[in-house]
Design an enzyme around this catalytic site. Structure first.
Site, short mmCIF file in Angstrom:
data_model
loop_
_atom_site.label_atom_id
_atom_site.label_comp_id
_atom_site.label_asym_id
_atom_site.label_seq_id
_atom_site.Cartn_x
_atom_site.Cartn_y
_atom_site.Cartn_z
N GLN A 1 -47.19 55.32 -22.75
CA GLN A 1 -46.24 56.43 -22.65
C GLN A 1 -46.02 57.09 -24.02
O GLN A 1 -45.89 58.31 -24.12
CB GLN A 1 -44.91 55.91 -22.09
CG GLN A 1 -43.79 56.94 -22.14
CD GLN A 1 -42.55 56.49 -21.40
OE1 GLN A 1 -42.44 56.72 -20.21
NE2 GLN A 1 -41.61 55.86 -22.09
N SER B 1 -35.76 47.04 -17.18
CA SER B 1 -34.70 47.25 -16.19
C SER B 1 -35.11 46.68 -14.84
O SER B 1 -34.27 46.38 -13.99
CB SER B 1 -34.42 48.75 -16.03
OG SER B 1 -34.14 49.29 -17.29
N HIS C 1 -30.40 47.50 -21.35
CA HIS C 1 -30.48 46.09 -21.73
C HIS C 1 -30.71 46.02 -23.24
O HIS C 1 -30.76 47.06 -23.93
CB HIS C 1 -31.59 45.39 -20.94
CG HIS C 1 -32.90 46.12 -20.97
ND1 HIS C 1 -33.62 46.31 -22.12
CD2 HIS C 1 -33.61 46.73 -19.99
CE1 HIS C 1 -34.72 46.96 -21.85
NE2 HIS C 1 -34.74 47.26 -20.56
N ASP D 1 -43.79 50.37 -23.16
CA ASP D 1 -44.54 51.45 -22.50
C ASP D 1 -45.48 52.06 -23.53
O ASP D 1 -45.29 53.20 -23.96
CB ASP D 1 -43.56 52.48 -21.93
CG ASP D 1 -42.66 51.87 -20.89
OD1 ASP D 1 -43.17 51.49 -19.83
OD2 ASP D 1 -41.45 51.73 -21.15
N HIS E 1 -33.12 48.49 -24.95
CA HIS E 1 -32.57 49.82 -25.26
C HIS E 1 -31.65 49.73 -26.49
O HIS E 1 -31.66 50.60 -27.35
CB HIS E 1 -31.75 50.37 -24.09
CG HIS E 1 -32.54 50.58 -22.84
ND1 HIS E 1 -32.39 49.79 -21.72
CD2 HIS E 1 -33.47 51.50 -22.52
CE1 HIS E 1 -33.20 50.21 -20.78
NE2 HIS E 1 -33.87 51.24 -21.22
N GLN F 1 -41.02 61.64 -12.35
CA GLN F 1 -42.00 60.67 -12.86
C GLN F 1 -42.24 59.50 -11.91
O GLN F 1 -43.00 58.60 -12.21
CB GLN F 1 -41.60 60.16 -14.25
CG GLN F 1 -40.41 59.23 -14.30
CD GLN F 1 -40.00 58.93 -15.74
OE1 GLN F 1 -39.42 59.75 -16.42
NE2 GLN F 1 -40.31 57.73 -16.20
O1 PAF Z 1 -39.30 55.03 -20.65
C1 PAF Z 1 -38.41 55.55 -19.94
O2 PAF Z 1 -37.34 54.98 -19.69
C2 PAF Z 1 -38.66 56.93 -19.36
O3 PAF Z 1 -40.00 57.09 -19.01
C3 PAF Z 1 -38.17 58.08 -20.27
C4 PAF Z 1 -38.95 58.12 -21.56
C5 PAF Z 1 -36.69 57.91 -20.55
C6 PAF Z 1 -38.38 59.42 -19.55
O4 PAF Z 1 -37.67 59.48 -18.35
#
Ligand code: PAF
Length: 281
Positions: A152, A186, A33, A149, A36, A60
């Site tokens: 993350q 997403s 989207h 995120d 990204h 994950q």
């Molecule tokens: O943020 C994401 O889309 C995922 O966690 C990543 C960083 C691509 C790892 O699979």
């Protein structure tokens, strides 16, 4: 743009690219989207070669239903990547990324223990597994991640430190939002029309809390955010934590951090939405 499906081919192409200049990596799980695309646009500006990985990483997902229902839209993704001027789309199979099970357990420490780490056991270890592999496959100059995120990014920085990825810049990019404030994700496509109409209440409430925070204690602000969002139909806050932006540890008073960030997860029906906001007091 070339679509690459094997690690061997990716490495060969990128060895050549690296000899010519910088390589920017944008790791994604597809269902692309505008969020990204904003990462890709930045990578395009800052690097000679841009590679985007599209891989729904099974390690994950701690919830099999979430993995099974995660949107997969390869054809549309490839068209968007082509239009965004990407050089290489790396779209591997699960067996290509994991020829054998990845049994590595990363000692990610406190940044990975709270919030998403507490709610989704194993999630960050899986992220560390796949991102460390992607870093090894691509050896990028820069790698781009979205601040939606927020935790993350802290976890990936920790993984990079543990694994010794020193010559690689991790670039955090601001959240992209719909016109009504909803953070792009997403997962938004899974919202019903009625749920979609209330989902912007998350961002709206977080923004309003910036004003409330001027007069309220941290604990009062937290509770106000939770109560306000929970009053909307379909909405159930899973957690709202106000943490230090570097350590990710929850703080008790505003004065406990120079960079407080509020991180929230809300179930809108059965769709889990996340968002965050930076306080400057
Ligand atoms: O943020 C994401 O889309 C995922 O966690 C990543 C960083 C691509 C790892 O699979």
């Amino acid at each position: 743009m070339e679509i690459i499906r094997t690690v061997a081919e990716l490495k060969a192409k990128l060895d050549d690219a690296r000899a010519r200049g910088s390589v920017g990596l944008v790791p994604t799980m597809g269902a692309l989207h505008a969020g990204h695309l904003s990462l890709i646009e930045r990578a395009r500006k800052e690097n000679d070669t841009v590679v985007v990985s599209v891989f729904v990483n099974p390690t994950q997902f701690n919830n099999p239903t979430d993995l099974a229902t995660y949107p997969r839209t390869e054809e549309a993704d490839a068209a968007l990547l082509e239009g965004a001027g990407v050089d290489y789309a790396f779209i591997p199979s699960v067996d290509e990324v994991y020829p054998e099970p990845d049994t590595r357990v990363f000692d990610l420490g406190p940044v990975a223990e709270v919030m998403e780490g507490a709610m989704r056991p194993g999630h960050f270890n899986g992220v560390a597994q796949v991102v460390s592999k992607l870093f090894r496959f691509t050896e990028p100059t820069r790698a781009y991640f979205g601040e939606k995120d927020f935790q993350q990014i802290a976890v990936i920085r920790k993984m990079a430190e543990i694994e010794g990825f020193k010559n690689l810049e991790i670039v955090d990019c601001p959240i992209k939002r719909e016109a009504d404030g909803l953070a792009l994700s997403s997962r938004n496509v899974r919202l019903s029309a009625e749920q979609r109409s209330v989902a912007p209440a998350i961002a709206m409430t977080l923004r309003a809390s910036l004003i409330k925070a001027r007069d309220m204690s941290l604990a009062e602000t937290k509770q106000w955010v939770i109560d306000t969002i929970n009053r909307y139909p379909f909405m159930q806050v899973e957690y709202y934590e106000i943490v230090d932006a570097l350590t990710m540890q929850p703080i008790a008073e505003w004065s406990d951090s120079e960079r407080p960030v509020g991180c929230i997860t809300v179930f809108c029906g059965d769709v889990r939405l996340i968002d965050n906001i930076k306080y400057s007091l």
